[in-house]
Design a protein around this motif. Sequence first.
Motif, PDB file in Angstrom:
ATOM      1  N   MET A 136      40.823  76.614  41.036  1.00 40.73           N
ATOM      2  CA  MET A 136      40.126  77.887  41.188  1.00 40.73           C
ATOM      3  C   MET A 136      39.768  78.473  39.816  1.00 40.73           C
ATOM      4  O   MET A 136      38.688  79.057  39.643  1.00 40.73           O
ATOM      5  CB  MET A 136      41.006  78.867  41.988  1.00 40.73           C
ATOM      6  CG  MET A 136      40.331  80.212  42.273  1.00 40.73           C
ATOM      7  SD  MET A 136      38.727  80.059  43.114  1.00 40.73           S
ATOM      8  CE  MET A 136      39.208  79.182  44.600  1.00 40.73           C
ATOM      9  N   VAL A 137      40.665  78.310  38.848  1.00 33.78           N
ATOM     10  CA  VAL A 137      40.362  78.749  37.476  1.00 33.78           C
ATOM     11  C   VAL A 137      39.156  77.981  36.948  1.00 33.78           C
ATOM     12  O   VAL A 137      38.241  78.561  36.345  1.00 33.78           O
ATOM     13  CB  VAL A 137      41.570  78.555  36.549  1.00 33.78           C
ATOM     14  CG1 VAL A 137      41.229  78.976  35.127  1.00 33.78           C
ATOM     15  CG2 VAL A 137      42.785  79.343  37.057  1.00 33.78           C
ATOM     16  N   LYS A 138      39.138  76.676  37.191  1.00 34.17           N
ATOM     17  CA  LYS A 138      38.015  75.839  36.747  1.00 34.17           C
ATOM     18  C   LYS A 138      36.721  76.259  37.436  1.00 34.17           C
ATOM     19  O   LYS A 138      35.656  76.308  36.801  1.00 34.17           O
ATOM     20  CB  LYS A 138      38.304  74.368  37.027  1.00 34.17           C
ATOM     21  CG  LYS A 138      37.206  73.434  36.509  1.00 34.17           C
ATOM     22  CD  LYS A 138      37.584  71.985  36.679  1.00 34.17           C
ATOM     23  CE  LYS A 138      36.492  71.062  36.153  1.00 34.17           C
ATOM     24  NZ  LYS A 138      36.223  71.245  34.730  1.00 34.17           N
ATOM     25  N   THR A 139      36.800  76.577  38.714  1.00 35.20           N
ATOM     26  CA  THR A 139      35.615  77.017  39.456  1.00 35.20           C
ATOM     27  C   THR A 139      35.011  78.263  38.821  1.00 35.20           C
ATOM     28  O   THR A 139      33.793  78.354  38.631  1.00 35.20           O
ATOM     29  CB  THR A 139      35.976  77.301  40.929  1.00 35.20           C
ATOM     30  OG1 THR A 139      36.370  76.078  41.558  1.00 35.20           O
ATOM     31  CG2 THR A 139      34.796  77.891  41.690  1.00 35.20           C
ATOM     32  N   VAL A 140      35.857  79.227  38.490  1.00 34.17           N
ATOM     33  CA  VAL A 140      35.367  80.471  37.885  1.00 34.17           C
ATOM     34  C   VAL A 140      34.797  80.214  36.498  1.00 34.17           C
ATOM     35  O   VAL A 140      33.740  80.750  36.138  1.00 34.17           O
ATOM     36  CB  VAL A 140      36.487  81.528  37.835  1.00 34.17           C
ATOM     37  CG1 VAL A 140      36.023  82.775  37.099  1.00 34.17           C
ATOM     38  CG2 VAL A 140      36.934  81.890  39.248  1.00 34.17           C
ATOM     39  N   ALA A 141      35.476  79.380  35.715  1.00 35.80           N
ATOM     40  CA  ALA A 141      34.948  79.032  34.390  1.00 35.80           C
ATOM     41  C   ALA A 141      33.568  78.393  34.513  1.00 35.80           C
ATOM     42  O   ALA A 141      32.652  78.705  33.736  1.00 35.80           O
ATOM     43  CB  ALA A 141      35.910  78.094  33.669  1.00 35.80           C
TER      44      ALA A 141
END
Length: 250
Positions: A136-141
């Motif tokens: 999810m962190v990667k998705t937002v980045a």
Amino acid sequence: GEWIQIYTTVYRMCVQTVPQSYSEELYLRSEKRIEHYLTRSALPALRAKKEARGEVLLKELAKRWENHAVVVRWVRRIFEYVDRHYVRRAERPDLRAVAYLCFKKVVFDDIRKPIVDAVLAMIAKERDGEDVDTSMVKTVANIFVQLGDYTASAGGQDAMDIYEEFFESPFIEMTAQHYRRKSEKWGEEDSFPAFMIKAESALLDEIARNAKYCHPQTEERLLKTCESEILVRHLTRLLEKEHTGLFSLL
């Protein structure tokens, strides 16, 4: 299908000679309808999740981003003639850029702070050993990178500006603060060999962390920050520490 009929109608409205051509009006109305949709649908949904913060808010952002991508694809298909002819002739941003500028203005600029706070909170939890959804962190980045890329030509900015300002820089700053605290404690409590073992482990962790959810460009800046906070800041102490410093071991 139905969309072919709509495309044909748009084509007929655009190929009429000026002033009967509706190309400019269709272009402007497309922008207004996208803004209306975002204001009435995406933004209220995200604001409703703002208090929940954390992963709940980020999941809603990912959902709304995916929905917006679908809207953009259909707008570009239906108004392809406007994009290929009017936009080029009038030297205006294409409809994809317009649609993502709308997302930035209506959604991103409004909800940006709690989104950034939620991402940093998840990263902090992961650093402390908690189990978090790093995808999810990667998705937002990636959303930050894509938003910058899609709007750069129309917004007069570099494609990486949004990612750098709202993800990379806060991430680097929190990393500096994290290892400033950690290394201070290690410097007080640990021998030189023990300190260096922890330092090496921290650097390897950050390389892995960068690979998991940051853009590749972040790694160099991330490692320089870690080296500065962990090693450079404590160099004299590490060399001279009584009994366990490097000089005493030689």
